[in-house]
Write an enzyme that holds these catalytic residues in place. Structure first.
Site, PDB file in Angstrom:
ATOM      1  CE  LYS A 112      38.046  66.949  28.931  1.00 25.13           C
ATOM      2  NZ  LYS A 112      39.486  67.077  28.765  1.00 25.13           N
ATOM      3  CE  LYS A 195      36.568  72.567  24.841  1.00 18.63           C
ATOM      4  NZ  LYS A 195      37.862  72.060  25.154  1.00 18.63           N
ATOM      5  CE  LYS A 198      43.800  68.079  21.415  1.00 22.41           C
ATOM      6  NZ  LYS A 198      44.672  67.955  22.563  1.00 22.41           N
TER       7      LYS A 198
HETATM    8  P1  TYM Z   1      44.318  70.877  25.574  1.00 22.07           P
HETATM    9  O1  TYM Z   1      45.321  69.939  25.029  1.00 22.07           O
HETATM   10  O2  TYM Z   1      42.915  70.391  25.761  1.00 22.07           O
HETATM   11  O3  TYM Z   1      44.213  72.158  24.646  1.00 22.07           O
HETATM   12  C1  TYM Z   1      45.377  72.870  24.271  1.00 22.07           C
HETATM   13  C2  TYM Z   1      45.077  74.363  24.185  1.00 22.07           C
HETATM   14  O4  TYM Z   1      44.053  74.603  23.211  1.00 22.07           O
HETATM   15  C3  TYM Z   1      43.003  75.379  23.781  1.00 22.07           C
HETATM   16  N1  TYM Z   1      41.739  74.975  23.145  1.00 22.07           N
HETATM   17  C4  TYM Z   1      40.884  75.838  22.563  1.00 22.07           C
HETATM   18  N2  TYM Z   1      40.916  77.173  22.405  1.00 22.07           N
HETATM   19  C5  TYM Z   1      39.877  77.746  21.751  1.00 22.07           C
HETATM   20  N3  TYM Z   1      38.829  77.043  21.244  1.00 22.07           N
HETATM   21  C6  TYM Z   1      38.746  75.708  21.388  1.00 22.07           C
HETATM   22  N4  TYM Z   1      37.724  75.032  20.886  1.00 22.07           N
HETATM   23  C7  TYM Z   1      39.807  75.039  22.071  1.00 22.07           C
HETATM   24  N5  TYM Z   1      40.070  73.729  22.385  1.00 22.07           N
HETATM   25  C8  TYM Z   1      41.245  73.722  23.048  1.00 22.07           C
HETATM   26  C9  TYM Z   1      43.039  75.028  25.256  1.00 22.07           C
HETATM   27  O5  TYM Z   1      42.421  76.017  26.037  1.00 22.07           O
HETATM   28  C10 TYM Z   1      44.527  74.912  25.514  1.00 22.07           C
HETATM   29  O6  TYM Z   1      45.086  76.184  25.752  1.00 22.07           O
HETATM   30  N6  TYM Z   1      45.460  70.858  30.479  1.00 22.07           N
HETATM   31  C11 TYM Z   1      45.769  71.469  29.187  1.00 22.07           C
HETATM   32  C12 TYM Z   1      47.214  71.298  28.798  1.00 22.07           C
HETATM   33  C13 TYM Z   1      48.158  71.783  29.831  1.00 22.07           C
HETATM   34  C14 TYM Z   1      48.594  73.143  30.041  1.00 22.07           C
HETATM   35  C15 TYM Z   1      49.508  73.079  31.122  1.00 22.07           C
HETATM   36  C16 TYM Z   1      48.304  74.353  29.422  1.00 22.07           C
HETATM   37  C17 TYM Z   1      48.791  71.009  30.747  1.00 22.07           C
HETATM   38  N7  TYM Z   1      49.617  71.761  31.541  1.00 22.07           N
HETATM   39  C18 TYM Z   1      50.133  74.233  31.615  1.00 22.07           C
HETATM   40  C19 TYM Z   1      48.928  75.512  29.923  1.00 22.07           C
HETATM   41  C20 TYM Z   1      49.829  75.450  30.994  1.00 22.07           C
HETATM   42  C21 TYM Z   1      44.912  70.809  28.128  1.00 22.07           C
HETATM   43  O7  TYM Z   1      44.412  69.727  28.311  1.00 22.07           O
HETATM   44  O8  TYM Z   1      44.828  71.514  26.944  1.00 22.07           O
END
Ligand code: TYM
Length: 329
Positions: A112, A195, A198
């Site tokens: 990023k 991947k 969003k």
């Molecule tokens: P975020 O919001 O980017 O994504 C949320 C969850 O979706 C999963 N994910 C995917 N899994 C499979 N294939 C994909 N293409 C894909 N895109 C996203 C991510 O791995 C995630 O599990 N930092 C984290 C949010 C967070 C968090 C936490 C998670 C903040 N604090 C504590 C667990 C525990 C994030 O930005 O996820």
């Protein structure tokens, strides 16, 4: 006593099929077995600029989306990160336990920050993993279901918990990451080397959003990039596009790769894609129907209020334990 499971998702009205299959579905499938928490990572959403009104709308839409995806508020505590102030304080404390090198090594930061480098890299992007560390440790979490891209952050959490416990005495529970064997990295349909994200370079043809128009979602699957082998076969290296569609199908229906391969032996990609499109369309139709049913501001606010009250009790206890260990109180 049940162990604790926790996961977080950055609020966005536009959750993707990747978010659902990689994290939310795994959480939902296990929510009854654990003392479960899911939260809107709204502080994580502001690590880079986001229009305030957009964030506000995204928060409400995201809770409705969790419910539509099957998160049960009777079983699971649903809350907003910024409602529990302990996240910020413990996040700060954990930042101080972290080496610069540990944060620079995070692959999410590397990818990023390289996109941001023209205008300078946000420090939010650099330190957000330590906020994530706090999110997890505050709730004495035993298991964190996430997609593959977040695995490294949970590993950092373990490292920091161990370092803190060694220096200051036993304070934090050691969390385990849960990355499901299938669907942990759903790929971009147009570029199966990346991947599914969003934001998808503007045209969004490679990303399926849970709120996509059903006909459009089907079209995205039908025009997914594949290969010229013309064999429905799971081989992530040589056939990433087809393997991605197989993962999507298998994760939604629970059918094994072997069984899919057998059913589509000697059949063309067109027929295979048509089935994947149909299965995804049914999933989205179901989620969207529930989403519109649950999107009621009053009900959602009540869920968040209750969730924050419950989460705060545990978070306060853990933070007190940590500040005591540090000699701050
Ligand atoms: P975020 O919001 O980017 O994504 C949320 C969850 O979706 C999963 N994910 C995917 N899994 C499979 N294939 C994909 N293409 C894909 N895109 C996203 C991510 O791995 C995630 O599990 N930092 C984290 C949010 C967070 C968090 C936490 C998670 C903040 N604090 C504590 C667990 C525990 C994030 O930005 O996820």
């Amino acid at each position: 006593m049940k162990k604790t499971m926790l996961t977080g998702v950055r609020p966005s009205g536009n959750l993707t099929l990747g978010n659902y299959l990689g994290a939310i579905k795994n959480f939902v499938d296990k929510q009854e077995q654990f003392n479960s928490y899911i939260f809107l990572a709204d502080l994580h959403a502001i690590t880079s600029y986001i229009e305030p009104q957009k964030l506000k709308t995204a928060v409400q839409n995201s809770i409705a989306m969790y419910l539509a995806c099957g998160v049960n508020p009777e079983v699971t505590t649903i809350f907003k990160q910024s409602d529990v102030l302990e996240h910020g304080t413990l996040g700060f404390i954990m930042t101080f336990q972290t080496k610069m090198g540990e944060l620079s090594r995070m692959t999410q930061f590397k990818s990023k920050s390289s996109q941001q480098s023209k205008e300078g890299v946000d420090t939010g992007l650099f330190v957000y993993p330590t906020l994530m560390v706090a999110d997890i440790l505050l709730y004495n979490t035993a298991i964190v279901p996430v997609g593959k891209d977040q695995q490294q952050h949970v590993e950092l959490t373990r490292d920091l918990a161990e370092r803190f416990n060694k220096r200051y005495g036993d304070t934090f529970e050691m969390p385990d990451v849960y990355v499901a064997p299938i669907g942990n990295k759903i790929l971009n349909l147009q570029n199966p080397l990346e991947k599914m994200n969003k934001s998808d370079n503007g045209d969004n043809k490679g990303t399926i959003f849970l709120l996509d128009d059903i006909a459009l979602a089907k079209k995205k699957i039908m025009s997914a990039q594949t290969d010229s082998f013309n064999k429905v076969h799971f081989d992530e290296e040589n056939q990433p596009g087809i393997s991605n569609l197989m993962s999507i199908l298998s994760k939604i229906t629970d059918e094994t790769f072997e069984s899919i391969e057998k059913r589509f032996e000697n059949k063309g990609y067109g027929e295979f894609k048509k089935e994947v499109a149909e299965v995804v369309a049914n999933l989205l139709t179901d989620i969207q129907t529930k989403y519109h049913k649950y999107n009621n501001e009053e009900v959602l606010n009540e869920i968040l209020k209750k969730g924050a009250e419950k989460a705060s009790i545990v978070a306060r206890e853990t933070l007190q334990r940590a500040t005591k260990a540090l000699g701050l109180n």
